[in-house]
Design a protein around this motif. Structure first.
Motif, PDB file in Angstrom:
ATOM      1  N   SER A 194       0.828  -1.210   0.000  1.00 28.62           N
ATOM      2  CA  SER A 194       0.000   0.000   0.000  1.00 28.62           C
ATOM      3  C   SER A 194       0.860   1.258   0.000  1.00 28.62           C
ATOM      4  O   SER A 194       0.567   2.228  -0.702  1.00 28.62           O
ATOM      5  N   ARG A 195       1.924   1.260   0.784  1.00 30.59           N
ATOM      6  CA  ARG A 195       2.818   2.412   0.839  1.00 30.59           C
ATOM      7  C   ARG A 195       3.524   2.610  -0.503  1.00 30.59           C
ATOM      8  O   ARG A 195       3.671   3.745  -0.974  1.00 30.59           O
ATOM      9  N   THR A 196       3.957   1.542  -1.119  1.00 31.85           N
ATOM     10  CA  THR A 196       4.621   1.637  -2.418  1.00 31.85           C
ATOM     11  C   THR A 196       3.675   2.202  -3.475  1.00 31.85           C
ATOM     12  O   THR A 196       4.051   3.082  -4.252  1.00 31.85           O
ATOM     13  N   LEU A 197       2.442   1.709  -3.491  1.00 30.17           N
ATOM     14  CA  LEU A 197       1.462   2.213  -4.446  1.00 30.17           C
ATOM     15  C   LEU A 197       1.152   3.686  -4.186  1.00 30.17           C
ATOM     16  O   LEU A 197       1.039   4.477  -5.122  1.00 30.17           O
ATOM     17  N   SER A 198       1.038   4.071  -2.935  1.00 35.79           N
ATOM     18  CA  SER A 198       0.769   5.466  -2.591  1.00 35.79           C
ATOM     19  C   SER A 198       1.916   6.370  -3.035  1.00 35.79           C
ATOM     20  O   SER A 198       1.677   7.463  -3.574  1.00 35.79           O
ATOM     21  N   VAL A 215      -7.880  10.641 -15.894  1.00 34.71           N
ATOM     22  CA  VAL A 215      -7.550   9.630 -16.907  1.00 34.71           C
ATOM     23  C   VAL A 215      -6.160   9.057 -16.663  1.00 34.71           C
ATOM     24  O   VAL A 215      -5.978   7.825 -16.661  1.00 34.71           O
ATOM     25  N   PHE A 216      -5.183   9.904 -16.429  1.00 34.14           N
ATOM     26  CA  PHE A 216      -3.833   9.402 -16.268  1.00 34.14           C
ATOM     27  C   PHE A 216      -3.609   8.722 -14.925  1.00 34.14           C
ATOM     28  O   PHE A 216      -2.776   7.820 -14.817  1.00 34.14           O
ATOM     29  N   SER A 217      -4.350   9.098 -13.902  1.00 33.75           N
ATOM     30  CA  SER A 217      -4.259   8.382 -12.626  1.00 33.75           C
ATOM     31  C   SER A 217      -4.815   6.970 -12.761  1.00 33.75           C
ATOM     32  O   SER A 217      -4.236   6.012 -12.242  1.00 33.75           O
ATOM     33  N   LEU A 218      -5.942   6.843 -13.440  1.00 33.43           N
ATOM     34  CA  LEU A 218      -6.499   5.503 -13.663  1.00 33.43           C
ATOM     35  C   LEU A 218      -5.601   4.681 -14.591  1.00 33.43           C
ATOM     36  O   LEU A 218      -5.448   3.476 -14.401  1.00 33.43           O
ATOM     37  N   LEU A 219      -4.985   5.331 -15.560  1.00 31.48           N
ATOM     38  CA  LEU A 219      -4.043   4.633 -16.430  1.00 31.48           C
ATOM     39  C   LEU A 219      -2.831   4.130 -15.642  1.00 31.48           C
ATOM     40  O   LEU A 219      -2.349   3.018 -15.872  1.00 31.48           O
ATOM     41  N   THR A 220      -2.374   4.920 -14.686  1.00 34.47           N
ATOM     42  CA  THR A 220      -1.271   4.493 -13.826  1.00 34.47           C
ATOM     43  C   THR A 220      -1.658   3.266 -13.016  1.00 34.47           C
ATOM     44  O   THR A 220      -0.876   2.318 -12.899  1.00 34.47           O
ATOM     45  N   ALA A 221      -2.868   3.254 -12.477  1.00 36.07           N
ATOM     46  CA  ALA A 221      -3.336   2.091 -11.711  1.00 36.07           C
ATOM     47  C   ALA A 221      -3.444   0.858 -12.600  1.00 36.07           C
ATOM     48  O   ALA A 221      -3.067  -0.249 -12.195  1.00 36.07           O
ATOM     49  N   VAL A 222      -3.931   1.043 -13.820  1.00 31.59           N
ATOM     50  CA  VAL A 222      -4.050  -0.089 -14.751  1.00 31.59           C
ATOM     51  C   VAL A 222      -2.671  -0.629 -15.113  1.00 31.59           C
ATOM     52  O   VAL A 222      -2.454  -1.849 -15.137  1.00 31.59           O
ATOM     53  N   LEU A 223      -1.729   0.252 -15.385  1.00 33.28           N
ATOM     54  CA  LEU A 223      -0.375  -0.197 -15.721  1.00 33.28           C
ATOM     55  C   LEU A 223       0.298  -0.888 -14.541  1.00 33.28           C
ATOM     56  O   LEU A 223       0.968  -1.914 -14.711  1.00 33.28           O
TER      57      LEU A 223
END
Length: 118
Positions: A21-25, A55-63
């Motif tokens: 979670s910390r790494t993703l944050s 859009v780019f935040s969701l793209l980051t999560a998808v990647l």
């Protein structure tokens, strides 16, 4: 919810979930600042800037999901969309970074917009 047998074979370690979670944050916060720089340089204003961030935040999560979570889930024989093994829940993974990085995005967005347009 994993069965007791599955938890005995491969237990979920709380420290690992917190680390993930910390790494993703951290990734989402850094990416939000970079998106703010991009939006400022592009001169985006109002809704277009916020849509750019969304859009780019969701793209980051998808990647992140495609490169890190999905291969390990598939290798472990889990369903491909199961993020509960590595994170606290699906909301934290997919949308948790939207609010965490918003302040950094707005800060760098206005800074670089002002620097480029001045």
């Amino acid at each position: 919810m994993p069965s007791e047998r599955e938890l005995q074979i491969s237990p979920i370690v709380h420290e690992s979930v917190v680390h993930n979670s910390r790494t993703l944050s951290n990734l989402q916060t850094l990416a939000a600042s970079l998106f703010g720089v991009s939006a400022g340089i592009l001169g985006l204003e109002s809704y277009s800037g916020f849509v750019f961030y969304l859009v780019f935040s969701l793209l980051t999560a998808v990647l992140f999901y495609a490169l890190r979570v999905a291969p390990t889930s598939l290798a472990a024989g889990k369903p491909p969309l199961d993020t509960s093994r590595y994170f606290r829940g699906p909301y934290e993974f997919w949308a948790g970074g939207l609010m965490n990085g918003l302040a950094g995005f707005i800060l760098t967005w206005t800074l670089f917009y002002g620097l480029v347009r001045a």
